[in-house]
Design a protein around this motif. Structure first.
Motif, PDB file in Angstrom:
ATOM      1  N   HIS A   1       0.831  -1.217   0.000  1.00  0.00           N
ATOM      2  CA  HIS A   1       0.000   0.000   0.000  1.00  0.00           C
ATOM      3  C   HIS A   1       0.860   1.258   0.000  1.00  0.00           C
ATOM      4  O   HIS A   1       0.450   2.311  -0.475  1.00  0.00           O
ATOM      5  N   ALA A   2       2.074   1.145   0.562  1.00  0.00           N
ATOM      6  CA  ALA A   2       2.950   2.312   0.640  1.00  0.00           C
ATOM      7  C   ALA A   2       3.589   2.577  -0.724  1.00  0.00           C
ATOM      8  O   ALA A   2       3.496   1.768  -1.637  1.00  0.00           O
ATOM      9  N   HIS A   3       4.215   3.736  -0.847  1.00  0.00           N
ATOM     10  CA  HIS A   3       4.866   4.103  -2.101  1.00  0.00           C
ATOM     11  C   HIS A   3       6.330   3.762  -2.066  1.00  0.00           C
ATOM     12  O   HIS A   3       7.035   3.877  -3.052  1.00  0.00           O
ATOM     13  N   ARG A   4       6.772   3.383  -0.879  1.00  0.00           N
ATOM     14  CA  ARG A   4       8.203   3.116  -0.725  1.00  0.00           C
ATOM     15  C   ARG A   4       8.343   2.087   0.377  1.00  0.00           C
ATOM     16  O   ARG A   4       7.640   2.173   1.395  1.00  0.00           O
ATOM     17  N   ILE A   5       9.203   1.097   0.173  1.00  0.00           N
ATOM     18  CA  ILE A   5       9.410   0.084   1.204  1.00  0.00           C
ATOM     19  C   ILE A   5      10.878   0.074   1.611  1.00  0.00           C
ATOM     20  O   ILE A   5      11.774  -0.006   0.770  1.00  0.00           O
ATOM     21  N   VAL A   6      11.082   0.197   2.929  1.00  0.00           N
ATOM     22  CA  VAL A   6      12.446   0.136   3.458  1.00  0.00           C
ATOM     23  C   VAL A   6      12.613  -1.227   4.107  1.00  0.00           C
ATOM     24  O   VAL A   6      11.881  -1.572   5.030  1.00  0.00           O
ATOM     25  N   HIS A   7      13.555  -2.037   3.601  1.00  0.00           N
ATOM     26  CA  HIS A   7      13.796  -3.369   4.151  1.00  0.00           C
ATOM     27  C   HIS A   7      14.923  -3.316   5.156  1.00  0.00           C
ATOM     28  O   HIS A   7      16.000  -2.828   4.867  1.00  0.00           O
ATOM     29  N   LEU A   8      14.639  -3.810   6.361  1.00  0.00           N
ATOM     30  CA  LEU A   8      15.670  -3.850   7.401  1.00  0.00           C
ATOM     31  C   LEU A   8      16.190  -5.269   7.547  1.00  0.00           C
ATOM     32  O   LEU A   8      15.448  -6.234   7.420  1.00  0.00           O
ATOM     33  N   LEU A   9      17.502  -5.355   7.833  1.00  0.00           N
ATOM     34  CA  LEU A   9      18.087  -6.661   8.119  1.00  0.00           C
ATOM     35  C   LEU A   9      19.252  -6.449   9.081  1.00  0.00           C
ATOM     36  O   LEU A   9      20.146  -5.645   8.811  1.00  0.00           O
ATOM     37  N   ASP A  10      19.189  -7.138  10.180  1.00  0.00           N
ATOM     38  CA  ASP A  10      20.269  -7.066  11.181  1.00  0.00           C
ATOM     39  C   ASP A  10      20.618  -5.629  11.557  1.00  0.00           C
ATOM     40  O   ASP A  10      21.800  -5.264  11.663  1.00  0.00           O
ATOM     41  N   GLY A  11      19.617  -4.824  11.731  1.00  0.00           N
ATOM     42  CA  GLY A  11      19.864  -3.469  12.234  1.00  0.00           C
ATOM     43  C   GLY A  11      20.366  -2.499  11.186  1.00  0.00           C
ATOM     44  O   GLY A  11      20.801  -1.398  11.521  1.00  0.00           O
ATOM     45  N   LYS A  12      20.325  -2.935   9.903  1.00  0.00           N
ATOM     46  CA  LYS A  12      20.777  -2.014   8.856  1.00  0.00           C
ATOM     47  C   LYS A  12      19.717  -1.959   7.773  1.00  0.00           C
ATOM     48  O   LYS A  12      18.905  -2.884   7.638  1.00  0.00           O
ATOM     49  N   ILE A  13      19.728  -0.901   6.951  1.00  0.00           N
ATOM     50  CA  ILE A  13      18.818  -0.860   5.816  1.00  0.00           C
ATOM     51  C   ILE A  13      19.410  -1.709   4.703  1.00  0.00           C
ATOM     52  O   ILE A  13      20.526  -1.468   4.236  1.00  0.00           O
ATOM     53  N   ASP A  14      18.628  -2.733   4.335  1.00  0.00           N
ATOM     54  CA  ASP A  14      19.096  -3.697   3.350  1.00  0.00           C
ATOM     55  C   ASP A  14      18.756  -3.200   1.950  1.00  0.00           C
ATOM     56  O   ASP A  14      19.592  -3.212   1.040  1.00  0.00           O
ATOM     57  N   ARG A  15      17.510  -2.778   1.783  1.00  0.00           N
ATOM     58  CA  ARG A  15      17.055  -2.265   0.490  1.00  0.00           C
ATOM     59  C   ARG A  15      16.090  -1.125   0.733  1.00  0.00           C
ATOM     60  O   ARG A  15      15.378  -1.110   1.715  1.00  0.00           O
ATOM     61  N   ASP A  16      16.018  -0.202  -0.180  1.00  0.00           N
ATOM     62  CA  ASP A  16      15.068   0.906  -0.089  1.00  0.00           C
ATOM     63  C   ASP A  16      14.465   1.050  -1.475  1.00  0.00           C
ATOM     64  O   ASP A  16      15.123   1.510  -2.404  1.00  0.00           O
ATOM     65  N   GLU A  17      13.227   0.533  -1.661  1.00  0.00           N
ATOM     66  CA  GLU A  17      12.679   0.458  -3.016  1.00  0.00           C
ATOM     67  C   GLU A  17      11.389   1.253  -3.137  1.00  0.00           C
ATOM     68  O   GLU A  17      10.688   1.501  -2.159  1.00  0.00           O
ATOM     69  N   THR A  18      11.106   1.622  -4.362  1.00  0.00           N
ATOM     70  CA  THR A  18       9.862   2.320  -4.638  1.00  0.00           C
ATOM     71  C   THR A  18       8.863   1.301  -5.178  1.00  0.00           C
ATOM     72  O   THR A  18       9.205   0.471  -6.010  1.00  0.00           O
ATOM     73  N   THR A  19       7.650   1.328  -4.665  1.00  0.00           N
ATOM     74  CA  THR A  19       6.636   0.370  -5.100  1.00  0.00           C
ATOM     75  C   THR A  19       5.971   0.868  -6.380  1.00  0.00           C
ATOM     76  O   THR A  19       6.111   2.050  -6.733  1.00  0.00           O
ATOM     77  N   PRO A  20       5.236  -0.042  -7.060  1.00  0.00           N
ATOM     78  CA  PRO A  20       4.503   0.382  -8.264  1.00  0.00           C
ATOM     79  C   PRO A  20       3.648   1.624  -7.996  1.00  0.00           C
ATOM     80  O   PRO A  20       3.585   2.533  -8.808  1.00  0.00           O
ATOM     81  N   LYS A  21       3.012   1.672  -6.806  1.00  0.00           N
ATOM     82  CA  LYS A  21       2.168   2.823  -6.476  1.00  0.00           C
ATOM     83  C   LYS A  21       2.971   4.118  -6.433  1.00  0.00           C
ATOM     84  O   LYS A  21       2.513   5.172  -6.831  1.00  0.00           O
ATOM     85  N   GLY A  22       4.207   3.963  -5.971  1.00  0.00           N
ATOM     86  CA  GLY A  22       5.075   5.139  -5.869  1.00  0.00           C
ATOM     87  C   GLY A  22       5.494   5.663  -7.223  1.00  0.00           C
ATOM     88  O   GLY A  22       5.763   6.849  -7.387  1.00  0.00           O
ATOM     89  N   ASN A  23       5.531   4.756  -8.197  1.00  0.00           N
ATOM     90  CA  ASN A  23       5.973   5.164  -9.524  1.00  0.00           C
ATOM     91  C   ASN A  23       4.873   5.870 -10.298  1.00  0.00           C
ATOM     92  O   ASN A  23       5.142   6.679 -11.166  1.00  0.00           O
ATOM     93  N   SER A  24       3.633   5.513  -9.932  1.00  0.00           N
ATOM     94  CA  SER A  24       2.528   6.035 -10.727  1.00  0.00           C
ATOM     95  C   SER A  24       2.323   7.522 -10.495  1.00  0.00           C
ATOM     96  O   SER A  24       2.704   8.045  -9.477  1.00  0.00           O
TER      97      SER A  24
END
Lengths: 405, 241
Positions: free
Chosen positions: B218-241
């Motif tokens: 539902h969000a426009h951007r997803i921040v993936h956390l792993l072991d206390g660090k940001i693993d990935r920071d991606e824009t969702t399809p909704k964010g691109n539109s």
């Protein structure tokens, strides 16, 4: 302001959600405040009674007697060997003293008095002179006191106390009637106004007064004599006492190093003795009261710790929503204070009821000041017992608190 | 300027003799009216990050600036207000953060309306105004007719909507939702997420912590956390539109 009001409202709601628990907690405070206010009422009642009782004694009257009014048990043996106080001293004192207005010998014993079929037992029969009327400032309800000639000749006249009047003359005017003591008739010439009870217990109206000469005809001349002395107007009692002591030492022919072999008593001695009793009553009362309040306070503290634990999650939520430490503290503190204050109010109401009952037997008044003090004490108890649990609540970590189930 | 800026934020918990590194240097910027999901497996530091962003907790080191206000800065000492006191943090939570929890966290035994009023009480707003604002917030979540009910008289979805109204009532800078649908069935979850989307459309900044991909989408951007660090920071399809 709004926050404080809301905190109080929340505290009241919290109390209402646990009525039984709150009431049981209150019991401790109710008992504590009951003992505070009853103790206070009792003490002020005793004070009042004491004051009104010694009033009749005459504030500036000195009594020359063989024994002091208050003595330690074994001292009695020493005083016992003192020579008796003699009737003649009264006149000699008046002759020599410049500071003394009146001095009269008097003596008393207990006996029964009769009028027709009525008898009163255990009446205090007082023998004294006309001067007594001026010394003890007796108030007469009707009639008069005996005169100097009546005093001198030992006329068979009598002034009766209020209790004697009501017992012997329930339906008639006692003046002019003759009452009998030991087979001797005495004509009633005066009735003393009601004086009440000494310390609320011993009636001071159960007395009759006759001329000393007449008294001695009844009971002989060997009875112990007490001399009542009143200073002249404007002369301090202490000054009169000094002169009196000097004169008495002269009459007793004491050498400068000899100790007094007589006692000069005064109302002050009662006052001092009473002050000691009052102090003891207060100390004991304060101890009991403090103890019951501490127990009540511990009860509140205990229940507040439970309340804080039960509502840990609620505290966490409130903190997350922006409640500051002081607000949480205030909320729980006001809960403790409200419980305590309601307990205090109930305690006072119970006291009012109890005092109403006691009043029928004993002088008792619940003063406004005492009510205020009781309320302040209950608030203080609430604050003291609530502060530690409330502080614990205020210091909770919001993250941990909010997860608490 | 970003609404929310975390720079090299770390958080170390001392558990007995062991130091647990929950966050190991997070750099995160969120702009106004962004819709961000934070995802990650358990133990990845999601909750810790949320607590730090929500000012329930403070970083061990790093800098955190929220809506122009420095919440934490190592380089400024205590006196320079680089570290806020508990009461100052409470004030920020009250003014700038709206929390939505997985378990709703409504106060029992008081009405929905009173629950929504709470943040306003702590903000010192007068009763009349407060009640108007609380009613308005409940209107936004379509619960006006239920405002005099207590939480135990409401369904799960209704309770969460009350919680959302409470989060919104003081016009916060960020709406911080921690698994908002975690305790709800799928139908109700969709309903709640629709509401979140609507609130975003109305201009709110939303940070959503979840482990459900579908919800995160539902969000426009997803921040993936792993072991206390940001693993990935991606824009969702909704964010691109």
């Amino acid at each position: 302001m709004g926050v404080i009001f809301e905190s109080v409202v929340m505290a009241i709601k919290a109390i209402l959600q646990n009525k039984t628990r709150a009431f049981l907690t209150m019991l401790g405070i109710i008992i504590g405040i009951l003992s505070v206010s009853l103790m206070g009422t009792a003490i002020s009642g005793i004070d009042q009674v004491f004051e009104s009782s010694i009033e009749g004694m005459g504030q500036d009257v000195l009594y020359v007697q063989k024994y002091p009014w208050f003595m330690v048990n074994d001292e009695w043996w020493e005083y016992r060997n003192r020579p008796e106080i003699k009737e003649e001293y009264a006149e000699q004192i008046l002759e020599r003293a410049s500071s003394i207005a009146f001095a009269t010998p008097s003596s008393s014993r207990s006996d029964e008095v009769k009028y027709k079929k009525n008898t009163v037992e255990g009446v205090e029969i007082n023998g004294t002179t006309w001067q007594e009327a001026y010394i003890s400032a007796l108030k007469l309800e009707s009639g008069r006191f005996f005169s100097e000639p009546e005093s001198r000749y030992g006329s068979r006249v009598i002034v009766i106390g209020y209790d004697i009047k009501t017992a012997l003359f329930p339906n008639e005017d006692p003046l002019g009637k003759e009452i009998t003591i030991r087979g001797n008739k005495f004509r009633v010439i005066g009735v003393i106004a009601q004086q009440g009870k000494f310390l609320g217990l011993m009636s001071m109206d159960n007395i009759v007064i006759v001329p000393l000469k007449a008294f001695q005809m009844l009971y002989g001349r060997r009875r112990g004599i007490s001399i009542s002395v009143k200073p002249k107007d404007g002369i301090p009692v202490e000054q009169a006492k000094e002169e009196l002591t000097f004169i008495m030492r002269g009459l007793r022919k004491l050498k400068p190093r000899d100790e007094n072999d007589f006692a000069i008593n005064q109302q002050e001695a009662f006052r001092q003795q009473f002050a000691n009793i009052r102090f003891a009553i207060r100390a004991v009362g304060l101890g009991i009261t403090a103890l019951s309040l501490i127990v009540g306070g511990i009860g509140i503290m205990n229940i507040m710790f439970v309340s804080v634990r039960e509502r840990t999650k609620e505290i966490g939520i409130r903190k997350a929503l922006g409640a500051k430490k002081s607000i949480i503290l205030f909320q729980f503190l006001s809960e403790a204070v409200i419980i305590s204050l309601i307990g205090g109010i109930i305690g006072i109401l119970l006291t009012v009821g109890l005092v109403g009952v006691v009043q029928r037997f004993f002088v008792a008044n619940l003063s406004f000041g005492l009510v205020v003090i009781s309320l302040l004490v209950s608030i203080l108890t609430g604050v003291l017992s609530g502060i530690i649990p409330a502080n614990q609540a205020a210091r909770l970590n919001p993250i941990e608190a909010i997860r608490y189930e | 300027m970003a609404l929310l800026a975390l720079t090299n934020v770390t958080k170390v918990y001392q558990v007995g003799a062991v130091a647990v590194h929950a966050l190991r240097g997070i750099d995160l910027m969120v702009e106004k009216n962004e819709y961000v999901s934070i995802m990650g497996p358990s133990g990845s530091g999601k909750s810790t990050l949320m607590n730090v962003i929500g000012c329930l907790d403070t970083p061990t080191s790093g800098t955190y600036i929220l809506d122009g206000k420095t919440v934490h800065d190592d380089n400024i000492g205590q006196n320079g207000n680089g570290k806020l006191s508990e009461d100052e943090l409470a004030f920020i939570r009250n003014q700038k953060i709206g929390f939505v929890f997985q378990t709703f966290n409504l106060l029992p035994r008081i009405t929905a309306l009173h629950n929504v009023e709470l943040p306003l009480i702590y903000a010192g707003i007068h009763k009349k105004e407060r009640i108007e604002m609380a009613k308005e917030a409940l209107r936004k979540v379509n619960l006006e007719d239920r405002m005099h009910h207590q939480p135990n008289e409401l369904s799960g979805g209704q309770r969460q909507r009350v919680a959302i109204a409470r989060a919104l009532v003081n016009n916060p800078s960020i709406l911080l939702a921690d698994e908002p649908t975690g305790n709800l069935d799928s139908v109700t979850s969709r309903e709640i997420m629709k509401l979140m989307d609507k609130l975003h459309d109305e201009g709110n900044t939303i940070i959503l912590v979840t482990h459900e991909t579908e919800i995160a989408q539902h969000a426009h951007r997803i921040v993936h956390l792993l072991d206390g660090k940001i693993d990935r920071d991606e824009t969702t399809p909704k964010g691109n539109s």
